[in-house]
Scaffold this active site. Structure first.
Site, short mmCIF file in Angstrom:
data_model
loop_
_atom_site.label_atom_id
_atom_site.label_comp_id
_atom_site.label_asym_id
_atom_site.label_seq_id
_atom_site.Cartn_x
_atom_site.Cartn_y
_atom_site.Cartn_z
N CYS A 107 0.52 -0.50 0.17
CA CYS A 107 0.15 -0.23 -0.05
C CYS A 107 0.64 1.43 -0.14
O CYS A 107 1.46 1.24 1.14
CB CYS A 107 -1.46 -0.23 1.02
SG CYS A 107 -2.14 1.93 1.57
N GLY A 108 1.15 1.91 -0.83
CA GLY A 108 1.75 3.32 -1.81
C GLY A 108 1.24 4.52 -0.24
O GLY A 108 2.46 4.65 0.41
N HIS A 109 0.30 4.69 -0.19
CA HIS A 109 0.27 5.53 0.89
C HIS A 109 0.08 4.98 2.36
O HIS A 109 0.74 5.58 2.96
CB HIS A 109 -1.80 5.98 0.34
CG HIS A 109 -2.91 5.75 1.59
ND1 HIS A 109 -3.48 5.05 0.87
CD2 HIS A 109 -3.26 6.01 2.99
CE1 HIS A 109 -4.61 3.97 2.32
NE2 HIS A 109 -3.89 5.32 2.97
N ASP B 216 -9.97 6.26 -3.08
CA ASP B 216 -9.13 7.05 -2.69
C ASP B 216 -8.52 8.53 -2.57
O ASP B 216 -8.93 9.03 -3.61
CB ASP B 216 -7.50 6.22 -3.41
CG ASP B 216 -6.20 6.02 -2.00
OD1 ASP B 216 -5.94 7.28 -1.15
OD2 ASP B 216 -5.69 5.32 -2.70
N CYS C 296 -3.03 7.56 -4.66
CA CYS C 296 -2.93 6.39 -4.53
C CYS C 296 -1.38 6.24 -4.52
O CYS C 296 -1.03 5.74 -6.30
CB CYS C 296 -3.83 5.58 -5.46
SG CYS C 296 -3.68 4.17 -5.02
N GLY C 297 -0.79 5.11 -4.35
CA GLY C 297 0.97 5.00 -3.48
C GLY C 297 0.83 3.92 -5.21
O GLY C 297 1.70 3.56 -6.67
N THR C 298 0.30 2.48 -5.06
CA THR C 298 0.32 1.73 -5.68
C THR C 298 -0.40 1.32 -7.33
O THR C 298 0.47 1.35 -8.44
CB THR C 298 0.23 -0.04 -5.31
OG1 THR C 298 -1.43 0.28 -4.73
CG2 THR C 298 0.44 0.13 -3.82
#
Length: 333
Positions: free
Chosen positions: A90-92, A249, A253-255
């Site tokens: 999870c990026g964030h 989100d 969203c990182g991913t």
């Protein structure tokens, strides 16, 4: 009857919530974080539902639990939890977790300014900028991302037939770009995107197979990424990412940003060294970069990095009491 106590540090990354479980997490078996994740889901998923769903959480809630690393090249391990389950990456959540863990002294990096995370998806390298006691910015170098499929056809409620590309950036994303039956995310309400997304996801998973070539446990499409023209003058693109059952989100969203960069790179629109600034539905930004080319099981890929910020909002001691009929949480239809 037992009352289980969890000490949490709450915050948000560019607007999307992060609940870091700093105390009360269960001991898990397994030699890798993927194995520990499986043990958590089999025996302790009530912790996830209790902390993420109402009445202690909400539809957009996501979080993380810290563990000792399972590999010698990492400083700390992270289990990502949200309303939909446990995520490989999870990026964030990474940006928020690192920010709060450093600021609260929950982890001591071997090298100041750098941190290696052991996640179910693999090693995630972190660089962070600190000003006194505060972490101002976190850049994560993600796992390799790649375009998985192009032009998959699916029927969307109200819109009709649309085509999506599917890319992997730590999770599988269906990317919806402007086309005959879809113009721009700004032309639809968030409620419409929330209504359509689970139907799209279900139909895509029923019609097509999504299998990471190296990680057998990553075998389904989990997110829908709706695209649009940017509003922020610095941004290259805008997106609204659907996850869980009813969530959009609030961060870019990182991913999802990683998956979008992989898609664009596969189509010759990004190359190593290029920057990609991604705007969220509320106008916050992630600064992406294609670090280098890579391969995943012979498939062309990229190694993306994502930079963003997070802020702590408070401390929270949460009880999950067996006497409570909603101890394990609920989700209103």
């Amino acid at each position: 009857m037992a009352r289980h106590s969890f000490f949490c540090v709450d915050g948000h990354t560019c607007g999307n919530p992060v609940r870091l479980v700093a105390g009360g997490g269960p001991n898990l078996n397994g030699s890798t974080m993927m194995e520990k994740c499986a043990h958590f889901l089999a025996e302790y998923d009530w912790i996830r539902t209790g902390l993420m769903f109402e009445p202690r959480g909400h539809d957009m809630m996501s979080g993380s639990i810290l563990y000792p690393p399972t590999r010698p090249d990492c400083d700390v391990a992270v289990l990502f939890i949200e309303t939909s389950g446990c995520l490989p990456m999870c990026g964030h959540g990474t940006i928020g977790t690192v920010t709060m863990a450093i600021e609260q002294g929950l982890v001591t990096p071997k090298t100041p300014g750098k941190l290696n995370l052991d996640t179910p998806a693999g090693l995630v390298a972190i660089e962070y900028e600190q000003d006194g006691q505060y972490v101002e910015r976190v850049r994560l170098t993600n796992v390799p991302a790649f375009l998985y499929a192009e032009g998959l056809e699916v029927e969307c409620p109200d819109l009709g037939p649309i085509k999506v590309d599917v890319a992997y950036g730590g999770n599988f994303y269906a990317i919806v770009e402007p086309q005959e039956n879809y113009t721009d995310m700004d032309d639809y309400s968030a409620l419409q995107l929330i209504a359509w997304s689970p139907v799209l996801r279900q139909r895509l998973n029923e019609k097509y197979k999504f299998q990471h070539p190296e990680l057998p446990d990553i075998n389904r499409l989990s997110h829908i990424l709706w695209t649009g023209k940017p509003k922020h003058p610095q941004a290259h693109a805008r997106n609204a990412v659907f996850y869980g059952d009813k969530a959009i989100d609030r961060s870019p969203c990182g991913t999802g940003t990683s998956a979008r960069m992989a898609q664009l790179a596969a189509k010759g629109k990004l190359k190593p060294g290029d920057e990609f600034i991604h705007e969220s539905i509320i106008g916050s930004l992630f600064h992406g970069r294609v670090e280098r080319a890579a391969e995943v099981a012979g498939r062309p890929a990229i190694v993306p990095s994502i930079a963003g910020w997070a802020r702590m909002t408070g401390y929270n001691t949460i009880f999950i009491d067996d006497r409570d009929p909603f101890a394990h949480g609920f989700s209103a239809a």
